[in-house]
Design a protein around this motif. Structure first.
Motif, PDB file in Angstrom:
ATOM      1  N   GLY A  91       0.808  -1.209   0.000  1.00 45.43           N
ATOM      2  CA  GLY A  91       0.000   0.000   0.000  1.00 45.43           C
ATOM      3  C   GLY A  91       0.839   1.257   0.000  1.00 45.43           C
ATOM      4  O   GLY A  91       0.513   2.243  -0.674  1.00 45.43           O
ATOM      5  N   LEU A  92       1.948   1.227   0.742  1.00 41.45           N
ATOM      6  CA  LEU A  92       2.839   2.391   0.782  1.00 41.45           C
ATOM      7  C   LEU A  92       3.463   2.648  -0.586  1.00 41.45           C
ATOM      8  O   LEU A  92       3.563   3.807  -1.035  1.00 41.45           O
ATOM      9  CB  LEU A  92       3.922   2.172   1.831  1.00 41.45           C
ATOM     10  CG  LEU A  92       4.924   3.317   2.024  1.00 41.45           C
ATOM     11  CD1 LEU A  92       4.212   4.580   2.471  1.00 41.45           C
ATOM     12  CD2 LEU A  92       5.992   2.919   3.039  1.00 41.45           C
ATOM     13  N   VAL A  93       3.876   1.586  -1.270  1.00 37.00           N
ATOM     14  CA  VAL A  93       4.458   1.736  -2.605  1.00 37.00           C
ATOM     15  C   VAL A  93       3.439   2.352  -3.562  1.00 37.00           C
ATOM     16  O   VAL A  93       3.750   3.281  -4.335  1.00 37.00           O
ATOM     17  CB  VAL A  93       4.957   0.376  -3.129  1.00 37.00           C
ATOM     18  CG1 VAL A  93       5.368   0.481  -4.597  1.00 37.00           C
ATOM     19  CG2 VAL A  93       6.124  -0.124  -2.293  1.00 37.00           C
ATOM     20  N   LEU A  94       2.196   1.855  -3.516  1.00 34.22           N
ATOM     21  CA  LEU A  94       1.154   2.398  -4.400  1.00 34.22           C
ATOM     22  C   LEU A  94       0.844   3.846  -4.045  1.00 34.22           C
ATOM     23  O   LEU A  94       0.609   4.676  -4.940  1.00 34.22           O
ATOM     24  CB  LEU A  94      -0.100   1.540  -4.303  1.00 34.22           C
ATOM     25  CG  LEU A  94       0.005   0.113  -4.841  1.00 34.22           C
ATOM     26  CD1 LEU A  94      -1.323  -0.617  -4.673  1.00 34.22           C
ATOM     27  CD2 LEU A  94       0.419   0.121  -6.307  1.00 34.22           C
ATOM     28  N   ALA A 150      -6.915   4.419  -4.723  1.00 37.70           N
ATOM     29  CA  ALA A 150      -7.943   3.503  -4.222  1.00 37.70           C
ATOM     30  C   ALA A 150      -7.335   2.160  -3.834  1.00 37.70           C
ATOM     31  O   ALA A 150      -7.644   1.597  -2.773  1.00 37.70           O
ATOM     32  CB  ALA A 150      -9.032   3.316  -5.277  1.00 37.70           C
ATOM     33  N   PHE A 151      -6.448   1.627  -4.672  1.00 34.82           N
ATOM     34  CA  PHE A 151      -5.814   0.344  -4.353  1.00 34.82           C
ATOM     35  C   PHE A 151      -4.906   0.469  -3.129  1.00 34.82           C
ATOM     36  O   PHE A 151      -4.805  -0.472  -2.328  1.00 34.82           O
ATOM     37  CB  PHE A 151      -5.024  -0.167  -5.553  1.00 34.82           C
ATOM     38  CG  PHE A 151      -5.875  -0.707  -6.654  1.00 34.82           C
ATOM     39  CD1 PHE A 151      -6.627  -1.853  -6.467  1.00 34.82           C
ATOM     40  CD2 PHE A 151      -5.938  -0.072  -7.885  1.00 34.82           C
ATOM     41  CE1 PHE A 151      -7.431  -2.367  -7.478  1.00 34.82           C
ATOM     42  CE2 PHE A 151      -6.728  -0.575  -8.902  1.00 34.82           C
ATOM     43  CZ  PHE A 151      -7.477  -1.722  -8.710  1.00 34.82           C
ATOM     44  N   ALA A 152      -4.233   1.609  -2.970  1.00 35.81           N
ATOM     45  CA  ALA A 152      -3.378   1.804  -1.795  1.00 35.81           C
ATOM     46  C   ALA A 152      -4.202   1.775  -0.517  1.00 35.81           C
ATOM     47  O   ALA A 152      -3.810   1.137   0.477  1.00 35.81           O
ATOM     48  CB  ALA A 152      -2.625   3.128  -1.921  1.00 35.81           C
ATOM     49  N   LEU A 153      -5.355   2.440  -0.520  1.00 30.53           N
ATOM     50  CA  LEU A 153      -6.219   2.422   0.662  1.00 30.53           C
ATOM     51  C   LEU A 153      -6.672   0.999   0.984  1.00 30.53           C
ATOM     52  O   LEU A 153      -6.728   0.603   2.161  1.00 30.53           O
ATOM     53  CB  LEU A 153      -7.431   3.323   0.425  1.00 30.53           C
ATOM     54  CG  LEU A 153      -7.150   4.832   0.378  1.00 30.53           C
ATOM     55  CD1 LEU A 153      -8.420   5.591   0.022  1.00 30.53           C
ATOM     56  CD2 LEU A 153      -6.599   5.316   1.719  1.00 30.53           C
TER      57      LEU A 153
END
Length: 390
Positions: A25-28, A161-164
């Motif tokens: 998630g951090l990378v995204l 959205a994907f990171a969240l």
């Protein structure tokens, strides 16, 4: 023994999965931040500068002016091995400098009109050919910065959205996974499914917006119904969890008319549980595991001593491969726990194959002890023998 509890403590594996998801998630999030806060504003600025540019004066060209250069068409090329065709113009400038210019994703108005030998005008801006003129017709090249920000904005919004979702899945796995033993709990599946729709909504909003502010408004409008439906589904699932006392699934047994073959496996410390035997053969009074997809050879027949206790969803603690899309039949063979995994559509066959048959019932009746004969009348001889007299 088989564990039937619906809760389990958070394991080291769960915490490790949570850390991996949080890192993802951090990378995204970093990628989305770079796109939305660095790349997109830069592309917006470039587009504004391009629209404000004017043709270069003949005496002293300005740094950001548009410079025309005469050229001659040598041919056209089209690549059709992609979803959208690509169009190219092969050109030579007046001084002999060759070019192979990729046009925008259209065959008009210039690409379809020019022929070999036609004169055209190349318009340079900041060292790149931005558009081409041909007898008053103008077509942009792939280097035209107009609207170049749209795709990065859409990607950045979708990545957010994907990171969240990864952050939520990481938190739940590391801190809350003990509330459910299920391999695919709704606390992960519902948000993940919603994220797909959310990413599509905010990505579309980001592409349609002319600026970052407008993109955010469009994205919020598209995300609102997705979030509302997700919240409603989550509330319903919480209510169902509070009302449900067990995760047992009611499955009605169906005795197959003949032998049916389906995907499945048997797990347990029993002779008919063999690695690589991922096919089940179910028939009237017959259940067997085999490595043969056709179900003809190397069968390991399940004995009639196996008793089904219940059917449930797969647990994270279940041994063996990933059984997310299967149902699990908890069984017992004497004192040995056994798990039978099969797809939901085929689990009725498995249960039906383990149903007692008429032959089993007849054998049970044959094994019942004969009733003791009723005592007859006592004779005088037997009475004297009982008294010890001869």
């Amino acid at each position: 023994m088989l564990i039937k509890a619906r809760t389990a403590g958070t394991s080291r594996r769960d915490r490790r999965s949570g850390i991996v998801m949080a890192v993802a998630g951090l990378v995204l999030a970093v990628a989305a931040g770079i796109l939305l806060l660095v790349t997109v504003p830069g592309l917006h600025a470039e587009e504004r500068d391009f629209k404000a540019a004017s043709p270069c004066p003949a005496t002293a060209p300005a740094p950001d002016c548009e410079r025309p250069v005469a050229a001659t068409v040598k041919g056209t090329e089209t690549e059709t091995n992609r979803k959208a065709p690509r169009y190219w113009l092969v050109l030579d400038e007046r001084d002999g400098t060759p070019h192979r210019v990729r046009m925008n994703e259209k065959a008009y108005p210039v690409v379809g009109a020019v022929e070999k030998g036609d004169p055209v005008t190349l318009w340079y801006w900041r060292g790149h050919i931005r558009f081409i003129d041909f007898h008053g017709l103008r077509q942009s090249t792939h280097e035209d910065p107009t609207g170049a920000y749209r795709l990065p904005t859409a990607i950045g919004m979708a990545l957010s959205a994907f990171a969240l979702n990864f952050f939520w899945c990481g938190y739940w796995s590391a801190r809350r996974s003990g509330s459910s033993r299920l391999r695919a709990p709704w606390q992960l599946m519902v948000p993940t499914t919603a994220t797909l729709f959310l990413a599509a909504a905010v990505g579309t909003g980001g592409y349609l917006g002319d600026g970052l502010g407008e993109a955010l408004r469009y994205s919020a409008a598209g995300a609102a119904p997705v979030l509302a439906v997700t919240a409603a589904v989550a509330a319903w699932k919480v209510r169902e969890d509070r009302r449900r006392e067990t995760d047992t699934i009611e499955v009605a047994p169906v005795v197959p008319a003949g032998e049916e073959i389906c995907l499945g496996l048997i797990i347990g410390d029993v002779p008919y549980s063999v690695d690589g035997f991922h096919t089940l053969v179910a028939g009237p009074g017959l259940l067997a595991a085999t490595p043969d997809p056709t179900g003809h050879f190397a069968r390991k027949v399940v004995p009639r001593t196996l008793v089904v206790e219940r059917v449930r969803p797969p647990y994270r603690t279940d041994p063996g491969p990933d059984l997310t899309n299967f149902l699990i039949a908890e069984c017992r063979d004497g004192g040995t726990p056994v798990l039978i995994a099969a797809p939901q559509v085929h689990m009725p066959w498995v249960l039906g194959a383990l149903e007692p048959t008429d032959q089993d019932q007849d054998q049970d009746q044959d094994q019942e002890p004969a009733p003791e004969p009723a005592p007859g009348p006592v004779t005088s001889d037997s009475a004297r023998a009982a008294d010890g007299r001869t």
